[in-house]
Design an enzyme around this catalytic site. Sequence first.
Site, mmCIF file in Angstrom:
data_model
loop_
_atom_site.group_PDB
_atom_site.id
_atom_site.type_symbol
_atom_site.label_atom_id
_atom_site.label_comp_id
_atom_site.label_asym_id
_atom_site.label_seq_id
_atom_site.Cartn_x
_atom_site.Cartn_y
_atom_site.Cartn_z
ATOM 1 N N LYS A 82 0.838 -1.197 0.000
ATOM 2 C CA LYS A 82 0.000 0.000 0.000
ATOM 3 C C LYS A 82 0.878 1.255 0.000
ATOM 4 O O LYS A 82 1.905 1.303 0.684
ATOM 5 C CB LYS A 82 -0.901 -0.044 1.234
ATOM 6 C CG LYS A 82 -1.927 1.070 1.352
ATOM 7 C CD LYS A 82 -2.780 0.801 2.589
ATOM 8 C CE LYS A 82 -3.761 1.907 2.887
ATOM 9 N NZ LYS A 82 -4.550 1.619 4.108
ATOM 10 N N SER A 157 -9.355 2.056 3.645
ATOM 11 C CA SER A 157 -8.491 2.744 2.711
ATOM 12 C C SER A 157 -7.564 1.832 1.912
ATOM 13 O O SER A 157 -6.878 2.304 1.008
ATOM 14 C CB SER A 157 -7.644 3.772 3.485
ATOM 15 O OG SER A 157 -6.783 3.138 4.411
ATOM 16 N N SER A 181 -9.641 -0.048 7.836
ATOM 17 C CA SER A 181 -9.096 0.083 6.472
ATOM 18 C C SER A 181 -8.604 -1.202 5.830
ATOM 19 O O SER A 181 -8.290 -1.216 4.649
ATOM 20 C CB SER A 181 -7.959 1.112 6.464
ATOM 21 O OG SER A 181 -8.464 2.395 6.698
#
Length: 470
Positions: A82, A157, A181
Amino acid sequence: MSNHKIHAFGPDLLADHDAVALAELVRRREASPVELAEAAIARVEKVNGALHAVQLADYERALAVAVRPQEGVFAGVPTFVKDNTDLRGLPTGYGSRAVARVPADTDGAFARQYLALGVTVLGKTTLPEFGFNSTTEYQDLPPTRNPWQPGYSCGGSSGGSAALVAAGAVPIAHGNDGGGSIRIPAACCGLVGMKASRGRLVEGEMARMLPIKIIVEGVLTRTVRDTAYFFAGAERYWCNRKLPPLGLVEGPAKRRLTVGLVMDSISGFPTCPETRTVVEQTAVLLQSLGHRVEEIPPPVSKFFDDDFADYWSFLAFMVSRFGHRRFGKEFEASRLDDLTRGLAARFRHRSWRLPMMLLRSRWTFQQHGQTVKNCDLVLSPVLCHVAPELGYLSPAVPFPELFQRMRKYVSFTPINNASGTPAIALPMGTAASGLPIGVQLSAAHGDDRTLLEIAYELEQARVWRRITDS
């Protein structure tokens, strides 16, 4: 855009294998890390034009790394990291136009733990600005799409990672969880997503700076065993002696459990009928397996919803006010999106609440433990309703309306971030639209093992729908 599913599964070397199976192919020399990386790159290129899940591709370096022998539970397995985590030589953008794209000098602390598993990192995945949103959408850029229904949100996220794993581009990808997330995109994309106990894994750089450490690293996977092997491998790299050792969890336990059921959140927003049905079906399934299920109240105080919203706003304020210190002198606060700016402005109006908010938030661990002391696990929805259409949670939506929508959507997952307790999202159902619906199971701090054991049991008891199913 058409809402036909987007996936890359096919008769190549990756097939429908999970990460454990691919690592076994490498160990048996039935496939090489280079061959797996090349197959994964081909899959990514097939779907990413539609999904917009890759923030930065690093294929050349990945192939060069794959040539060298690797060690670890996932040696030779292709993956992504990420884009809020440093990888040496690559910029970290945090999903924001406010951050200059400057290559990192070194790997981040958690990145080193993840790389120790032997994975081949193909690049970085998308996230909403600083992970503040529960969808992976942007003010002026294309959104990351849900491969099950590309007109809908993939969650956030860790949305880019979830989209690539769900689409079959890679079997496992990195995420982190500061309010849901990992679990939110897992629920939206039909995946397994576990937020570990606070302290179970090496902390990322952002987590170390927080007055209340709500952020935990992790992965998104398609199978429970991939998640279990991830934690076992990570523990070999670093083990927190203050927590019970986890080891490799390989299947269900014989022990029957008491499961508390929380159907509606402390926020007062009701859970949607389709989500409620899936949670109820999961409760019935658990009972049929010999577990005891009983309803309990939400395990937090009446102040929690407002307190977490204030803490979320406080973090946005800190980014907007002091971003140049954390992200470099090139940081441009004027380029922050409207959600970040709206949250920061909200904090400025409510900053007087900060001392008491922090104090109450630190009490969440004790409050949570007192409420669930007679339960082994807690079953709840992951989200209050099914994943929304793209645009519903866009940062372009006027802030007051967007803020209310997000609070209505995300009201279960933050409890475990504030309390530090582990929780796992599992894909236990499907909406009429074809979108996955996840349920959440949570446990006491340090009892990550019981979550993995029950996840194995549910995975075996009910065949989870795959994106390739008609």
